[in-house]
Each structure stands twice: as structure tokens, then as C-alpha cells.
Design an enzyme around this catalytic site. Structure first.
Site, PDB file in Angstrom:
ATOM      1  N   SER A 146       0.873  -1.243  -0.088  1.00 29.12           N
ATOM      2  CA  SER A 146       0.117   0.094   0.046  1.00 29.12           C
ATOM      3  C   SER A 146       0.874   1.191  -0.068  1.00 29.12           C
ATOM      4  CB  SER A 146      -0.803  -0.109   1.302  1.00 29.12           C
ATOM      5  OG  SER A 146      -1.589   1.233   1.335  1.00 29.12           O
ATOM      6  N   TYR A 159      -2.115   0.204  10.854  1.00 27.00           N
ATOM      7  CA  TYR A 159      -2.055  -0.265   9.197  1.00 27.00           C
ATOM      8  C   TYR A 159      -0.861   0.255   8.702  1.00 27.00           C
ATOM      9  CZ  TYR A 159      -3.463  -0.854   4.423  1.00 27.00           C
ATOM     10  OH  TYR A 159      -3.584  -1.402   3.191  1.00 27.00           O
TER      11      TYR A 159
END
Length: 259
Positions: A146, A159
Site C-alpha cells: 500500500s 495499518y
């Protein structure tokens, strides 16, 4: 032009012909889209996730094979690896975000779950399948990370920490496998609108919709699947170390054009 062959013409084999691709987290979103795209490229696709009802439907639609897999469970990973005769490509896509808390309000159970799914589960499966990837003679390990692996933002610590871990895992594995016939690739998507990611993280459809509100054409799962398929179908001496892909409306984590 006469004599010009299209990439997928009958006289030219599909790029994935004769190769087996494993896609984790394939029950929805990027994983499901990637499985469909790789099947279209000629790969024998093995789709893996916990939700077998969805997996079975997907496997039937793409002509692949569905196997249950919980990357957080060592026995599940071992059984999964034992069920495979061949692996040429591993797409480590299983992951997710489960909160948007500031550090001072950190839910450590959520942190543990995030790290277990994104990092430890990825390590666990990669370790289990590396012998098969080596044996293929031209293996690929692809990590779906990501842009959160490359930059931090408020409310994203659990995250971003996990995805930073995935990023450095890919970098380290590439160094360790240097000289062996296994590529290590990483695709780092930015804003991708899927049916579950923001919903699982934020807990409500309204909050999930707000993430993308006013953004013209956020990426969708098929966009990322296209990047993954392109990366794993390059000639094997070509290694896509890291591909960052964002929608045009997103210039960075902090700069998104909204209408």
C-alpha cells in the site's frame, strides 16, 4: 497489418500458460479481480481465503481451484501448501485495516490482528511456498502492500506500521534470494474503492463512503489486478521491485482532489 499477431492470438500462447498462480485474500476486492485477470492470461489459478462459499463461486467462474486458507493459522497454511503440486506465482494479497485510531487511543488487540494478518501471515505463507517457487525455476513472489507502506498519516498507525513491515519484508527477501530464480515484486496501491476495505476498517457504510466522496474515479480492484498481471508477465529477467499506483485525483496521501 497482415501477419501481425495480437498478444492473445491463437498462434501465440497466453503469458501464463503452463504456470500456476496462487492468490490469497481472493474472496473479494483486489484478490478476486487478480484471480480473474490471471486466469484470463492463461494461468492455472488457485484462489485462497477463509470464505469458501465466495471462493468456490469465483473458482467456477474463472476455471480455477478453490482452497481454504487462514494465513494466521499455521495448520491451515501447512495443509494449504501440502495440497499444491506446483507454484510459479504467489500473490500475497491477504491483509486489511481494522481501525483508524490515534496512537493515544490505540486498541492493541486491533494492532495485533493487523500485524498478524498483514505481516506474520504473509511471512508464514511465503516461507511455506518458497520451496515450490524455487523448484519452478522461474518463481514470483508478489506482495500487495500500500502507499501506507511508504508514508504515515494520523489515525493510521496500526495499518501503516503493518504495511511498512510488508514493504521491508519484500526488500529483505529480494536481497536474500539474489542469485536464485525467484523474483520479488511489490505493488503499492493508493486509494482503491472496493466493497469491503474501508467498511471493515471504519465499521459503517456512511464512513466508508465518505473516504471516496467527491473523488473523481478512485482506483478499483481491476486497476490493481491489471498492474499485478503486467508485473508477473514480464520476461523473468525483468523485476518490478516496486510499483506505486494511485488514481489521478490522488497526488499523495495528503493531497486528494475532491469535487
Amino acid at each position: 497489418m497482415p501477419g501481425t499477431e495480437l498478444p492473445h492470438s491463437p498462434t501465440r500462447p497466453l503469458p501464463g500458460a503452463g504456470r500456476t498462480a496462487v492468490v490469497t485474500g481472493a474472496s473479494s476486492g483486489i484478490g478476486a479481480a487478480t484471480a480473474a485477470r490471471l486466469a484470463a492470461e492463461g494461468f492455472d489459478v488457485v484462489v485462497a481465503a477463509r470464505r469458501m462459499d465466495r471462493l468456490t463461486e469465483l473458482a467456477e467462474s474463472v476455471g480455477g481451484r478453490a482452497l481454504p486458507l487462514d494465513v494466521t493459522d499455521p495448520s491451515s497454511v501447512a495443509a494449504f501448501a501440502d495440497a499444491l503440486d506446483r507454484v510459479d506465482v504467489l500473490v500475497n494479497n491477504a491483509g486489511g485495516a481494522f481501525d483508524a485510531n490515534r496512537v493515544e487511543a490505540a486498541d492493541l488487540d486491533s494492532w495485533a490482528r493487523t500485524y498478524e494478518v498483514n505481516v506474520l501471515g504473509t511471512v508464514r505463507l511465503t516461507k511455506a511456498l518458497l520451496p515450490a517457487l524455487r523448484a519452478s525455476g522461474a518463481g514470483d513472489v508478489l506482495f500487495v502492500s500500500s502507499t501506507a507502506a511508504l508514508a504515515s498519516y494520523e489515525g493510521g498507525a496500526s495499518y501503516t506500521s503493518a504495511k511498512h513491515g510488508v514493504h521491508t519484508l519484500a526488500e529483505t527477501l529480494r536481497l536474500e534470494l539474489n542469485g536464485e530464480p525467484v523474483r520479488v515484486l511489490e505493488i503499492a496501491p493508493g486509494m482503491v474503492r472496493t466493497e469491503e476495505f474501508s467498511l471493515n476498517r471504519l465499521g459503517s457504510a456512511d464512513k466508508a463512503d465518505a473516504v471516496y466522496r467527491g473523488v473523481r474515479e478512485p482506483l478499483v480492484a481491476d486497476d490493481v489486478a491489471d498492474c499485478i498481471a503486467w508485473a508477473v508477465t514480464r520476461p523473468h529477467h525483468v523485476n518490478i521491485d516496486l510499483m506505486v499506483v494511485r488514481p489521478l485525483a490522488q497526488a499523495s496521501t495528503y493531497k486528494v482532489a475532491r469535487e
